[in-house]
Design an enzyme around this catalytic site. Structure first.
Site, mmCIF file in Angstrom:
data_model
loop_
_atom_site.group_PDB
_atom_site.id
_atom_site.type_symbol
_atom_site.label_atom_id
_atom_site.label_comp_id
_atom_site.label_asym_id
_atom_site.label_seq_id
_atom_site.Cartn_x
_atom_site.Cartn_y
_atom_site.Cartn_z
ATOM 1 N N GLU A 1 0.807 -1.220 0.000
ATOM 2 C CA GLU A 1 0.000 0.000 0.000
ATOM 3 C C GLU A 1 0.846 1.279 0.000
ATOM 4 O O GLU A 1 0.474 2.289 -0.604
ATOM 5 C CB GLU A 1 -0.965 0.016 1.203
ATOM 6 C CG GLU A 1 -1.950 1.163 1.082
ATOM 7 C CD GLU A 1 -2.971 1.222 2.201
ATOM 8 O OE1 GLU A 1 -2.918 0.367 3.116
ATOM 9 O OE2 GLU A 1 -3.809 2.129 2.158
ATOM 10 N N LYS B 1 3.714 1.792 -1.431
ATOM 11 C CA LYS B 1 4.153 2.070 -2.808
ATOM 12 C C LYS B 1 3.026 2.699 -3.610
ATOM 13 O O LYS B 1 3.221 3.640 -4.371
ATOM 14 C CB LYS B 1 4.550 0.759 -3.498
ATOM 15 C CG LYS B 1 5.908 0.212 -3.124
ATOM 16 C CD LYS B 1 6.226 -0.964 -4.028
ATOM 17 C CE LYS B 1 7.571 -1.572 -3.713
ATOM 18 N NZ LYS B 1 7.893 -2.680 -4.617
ATOM 19 N N GLU C 1 7.169 -13.446 -8.748
ATOM 20 C CA GLU C 1 8.121 -12.758 -9.617
ATOM 21 C C GLU C 1 8.989 -13.770 -10.349
ATOM 22 O O GLU C 1 9.538 -14.667 -9.726
ATOM 23 C CB GLU C 1 9.025 -11.852 -8.778
ATOM 24 C CG GLU C 1 8.402 -10.515 -8.500
ATOM 25 C CD GLU C 1 9.358 -9.576 -7.783
ATOM 26 O OE1 GLU C 1 10.523 -9.950 -7.540
ATOM 27 O OE2 GLU C 1 8.930 -8.460 -7.460
ATOM 28 N N ASP D 1 9.505 -2.615 -9.324
ATOM 29 C CA ASP D 1 10.387 -3.528 -8.610
ATOM 30 C C ASP D 1 11.603 -2.713 -8.152
ATOM 31 O O ASP D 1 12.136 -1.906 -8.916
ATOM 32 C CB ASP D 1 10.826 -4.654 -9.551
ATOM 33 C CG ASP D 1 11.301 -5.867 -8.769
ATOM 34 O OD1 ASP D 1 10.854 -6.052 -7.624
ATOM 35 O OD2 ASP D 1 12.130 -6.624 -9.296
ATOM 36 N N SER D 2 11.995 -2.910 -6.896
ATOM 37 C CA SER D 2 13.095 -2.079 -6.408
ATOM 38 C C SER D 2 14.083 -2.888 -5.591
ATOM 39 O O SER D 2 13.805 -4.023 -5.201
ATOM 40 C CB SER D 2 12.538 -0.918 -5.576
ATOM 41 O OG SER D 2 11.532 -1.372 -4.706
ATOM 42 N N PHE E 1 10.093 1.878 5.787
ATOM 43 C CA PHE E 1 9.963 0.429 5.758
ATOM 44 C C PHE E 1 11.260 -0.167 5.207
ATOM 45 O O PHE E 1 12.162 0.560 4.788
ATOM 46 C CB PHE E 1 8.761 0.014 4.890
ATOM 47 C CG PHE E 1 8.952 0.305 3.419
ATOM 48 C CD1 PHE E 1 8.740 1.575 2.918
ATOM 49 C CD2 PHE E 1 9.357 -0.685 2.538
ATOM 50 C CE1 PHE E 1 8.917 1.854 1.565
ATOM 51 C CE2 PHE E 1 9.547 -0.418 1.173
ATOM 52 C CZ PHE E 1 9.323 0.853 0.697
ATOM 53 N N GLY E 2 11.346 -1.468 5.225
ATOM 54 C CA GLY E 2 12.469 -2.177 4.602
ATOM 55 C C GLY E 2 13.824 -1.707 5.099
ATOM 56 O O GLY E 2 14.077 -1.618 6.311
ATOM 57 N N TYR E 3 14.679 -1.346 4.157
ATOM 58 C CA TYR E 3 16.051 -0.951 4.481
ATOM 59 C C TYR E 3 16.189 0.512 4.919
ATOM 60 O O TYR E 3 17.302 0.991 5.127
ATOM 61 C CB TYR E 3 16.968 -1.200 3.273
ATOM 62 C CG TYR E 3 17.044 -2.655 2.856
ATOM 63 C CD1 TYR E 3 17.803 -3.566 3.591
ATOM 64 C CD2 TYR E 3 16.382 -3.126 1.722
ATOM 65 C CE1 TYR E 3 17.887 -4.904 3.221
ATOM 66 C CE2 TYR E 3 16.457 -4.460 1.343
ATOM 67 C CZ TYR E 3 17.210 -5.342 2.090
ATOM 68 O OH TYR E 3 17.284 -6.657 1.727
ATOM 69 N N ARG F 1 11.865 5.566 -6.198
ATOM 70 C CA ARG F 1 10.540 5.267 -6.743
ATOM 71 C C ARG F 1 9.950 6.509 -7.395
ATOM 72 O O ARG F 1 9.399 6.474 -8.477
ATOM 73 C CB ARG F 1 9.646 4.783 -5.606
ATOM 74 C CG ARG F 1 8.382 4.112 -6.056
ATOM 75 C CD ARG F 1 7.752 3.305 -4.942
ATOM 76 N NE ARG F 1 8.673 2.288 -4.451
ATOM 77 C CZ ARG F 1 9.313 2.325 -3.282
ATOM 78 N NH1 ARG F 1 9.132 3.310 -2.445
ATOM 79 N NH2 ARG F 1 10.147 1.374 -2.948
HETATM 80 P P1 IMP Z 1 10.103 -5.227 -4.002
HETATM 81 O O1 IMP Z 1 10.289 -4.211 -5.077
HETATM 82 O O2 IMP Z 1 8.738 -5.121 -3.394
HETATM 83 O O3 IMP Z 1 10.494 -6.596 -4.443
HETATM 84 O O4 IMP Z 1 11.050 -4.793 -2.808
HETATM 85 C C1 IMP Z 1 12.409 -5.114 -2.778
HETATM 86 C C2 IMP Z 1 13.002 -4.953 -1.396
HETATM 87 O O5 IMP Z 1 13.651 -3.708 -1.336
HETATM 88 C C3 IMP Z 1 12.006 -5.024 -0.254
HETATM 89 O O6 IMP Z 1 12.510 -5.873 0.737
HETATM 90 C C4 IMP Z 1 11.943 -3.618 0.274
HETATM 91 O O7 IMP Z 1 11.908 -3.647 1.673
HETATM 92 C C5 IMP Z 1 13.228 -2.993 -0.215
HETATM 93 N N1 IMP Z 1 12.935 -1.605 -0.612
HETATM 94 C C6 IMP Z 1 12.406 -1.166 -1.775
HETATM 95 N N2 IMP Z 1 12.227 0.157 -1.754
HETATM 96 C C7 IMP Z 1 12.642 0.556 -0.526
HETATM 97 C C8 IMP Z 1 12.652 1.830 0.119
HETATM 98 O O8 IMP Z 1 12.235 2.873 -0.390
HETATM 99 N N3 IMP Z 1 13.134 1.824 1.369
HETATM 100 C C9 IMP Z 1 13.579 0.707 2.023
HETATM 101 N N4 IMP Z 1 13.554 -0.491 1.467
HETATM 102 C C10 IMP Z 1 13.093 -0.568 0.198
#
Ligand code: IMP
Length: 180
Positions: A8, A10, A34, A63-64, A138-140, A165
């Site tokens: 959500e 994203k 994926e 995808d990131s 979130f994430g990193y 993004r």
């Molecule tokens: P995906 O694109 O949903 O496969 O995400 C790839 C990974 O990169 C995930 O584990 C996210 O937590 C991390 N990630 C992607 N964008 C960000 C961000 O903006 N901040 C922190 N982690 C990110």
């Protein structure tokens, strides 16, 4: 257009930006498997081609990943799996004693216009922090330093102004505008 994602955060980021370009983005909440690939571009393109068989009309996916220079670009396309397994603590451990902290986030947006897939990329450069800091994002985000603060220490809006993004989506929306 639809934005196909299960995330959500994203979706919200893309929707807000789209409004500035008078583009309407709707959320198609869906998880998909994926395909494997060695680059985000390849994975995004293959995913979009696969989804094009199932979804009516135009849509976008994203995808990131995080790319760490001293780790030769790891975790890169495997960022999601690595985050779920070793997480931020694992990355910090791999980086222990490493002086070169350079890293970047990259986002790849794949837009299917009903006929072809178009790819747009965005990047943001920073460094891997020495310890996790901040409660936002979130994430990193807690280990990614940008101008002295981690993304998790910034307001969402502030991070979104410079995020990988945003840069990728902005290219898509500008391209759509120029086409009109
Ligand atoms: P995906 O694109 O949903 O496969 O995400 C790839 C990974 O990169 C995930 O584990 C996210 O937590 C991390 N990630 C992607 N964008 C960000 C961000 O903006 N901040 C922190 N982690 C990110």
């Amino acid at each position: 257009m639809y934005f196909i994602t299960s995330n959500e955060g994203k979706f919200r980021e893309a929707k807000e930006l789209a409004a500035k370009y008078s583009v309407e983005v709707k959320w198609l909440k869906m998880e998909y498997i994926e395909p494997q690939g060695n680059s985000l571009e390849e994975i995004a393109k293959l995913s979009a081609e696969m989804l094009a068989e199932k979804v009516d009309g135009d849509f976008v996916i994203e995808d990131s990943g995080l790319f760490v220079e001293a780790l030769k670009g790891f975790p890169g396309p495997y960022s999601s799996y690595v985050f779920k397994t070793i997480g931020n603590e694992g990355i910090l451990k791999l980086m222990k004693g490493e002086e070169n902290r350079k890293a970047y986030f990259k986002a790849v947006v794949a837009y299917f216009d009903g006929k072809d897939v178009h790819i747009f990329t965005g990047m943001v450069s920073g460094e891997i922090a020495r310890e996790a800091r901040g409660a936002g994002g979130f994430g990193y985000d807690p280990i990614f330093l940008y101008n002295g603060r981690t993304f998790a220490e910034m307001e969402t809006e502030e991070k979104n102004r410079v995020s990988h993004r945003r840069r990728a989506f902005e290219k898509l929306f500008m391209w759509l505008k120029e086409k009109d």
